[in-house]
Design an enzyme around this catalytic site. Sequence first.
Site, PDB file in Angstrom:
ATOM      1  N   CYS A  48     -19.036 -30.341  -3.203  1.00 19.51           N
ATOM      2  CA  CYS A  48     -19.058 -29.002  -4.321  1.00 19.51           C
ATOM      3  C   CYS A  48     -20.264 -28.927  -5.147  1.00 19.51           C
ATOM      4  O   CYS A  48     -20.406 -29.902  -5.483  1.00 19.51           O
ATOM      5  CB  CYS A  48     -17.680 -29.773  -4.861  1.00 19.51           C
ATOM      6  N   PRO A  49     -20.527 -27.836  -5.437  1.00 15.99           N
ATOM      7  CA  PRO A  49     -19.467 -26.657  -5.363  1.00 15.99           C
ATOM      8  C   PRO A  49     -20.185 -25.314  -4.162  1.00 15.99           C
ATOM      9  O   PRO A  49     -20.512 -24.314  -4.001  1.00 15.99           O
ATOM     10  CB  PRO A  49     -19.855 -25.700  -6.790  1.00 15.99           C
TER      11      PRO A  49
END
Lengths: 137, 79
Positions: free
Chosen positions: B17-18
Amino acid sequence: MDDDRLSIVLFSGTDDRLQAAATLISGAVAMGRSVDVLLQYWALDAFRADRINKDHGVSAEAGVEGAAAMRRQREREHGTWVDLLHQAKTLGEVNISACSHSMEMLELTRADLDRLVTNVHGIATFMATATGPITFI
Amino acid sequence: MTIEQINRSIDARGMPCPGPLLSLIGAIREGTVGDVIEVLSSDEGSKTDIPAWIQKARHELVAVTEEDGYTSFVIKKAR
């Protein structure tokens, strides 16, 4: 007051904290928020043009296992916090400024800083924009 | 369910993430209206991040499929 602004003060210059900050910044800008970042002390040192891509270590709380986890993540080559910040800047407004006090303490000039840093500000200038809560990392 | 022609597929498996979301945003920006983009992500956060961004950016989430160890998202660029 602009509730959609995110204001972050970066103090620590270790890769784990800078990675966490870059994740926060990129997530905010992806969701349409503008981000103001002030670099102080060791975080500013990490943004020196000649050092930004070097290993900045991890914070003490990471311990041996945390350091190994960070190393594994780096080896997967999914990009560093520097890459993430460059990517975040393409998505929206991310202003990264150097604290003038820290610049003086570290004896730096603008020419010493990586191009991710666009301004040198006094604390009052940052506070004039940072109208909401401030995240300190 | 309508079978959509996938214009671009992004394999973001293994990316933290992200990363998967940012890869999707990049592909959406480069694409044209009507393009259908597939993103494969093993990041647990993508399950909520990608739908949340699609809703905010007003694109269309065509399909979400759970596979073994990853999720497939199919998105249509709506504007």
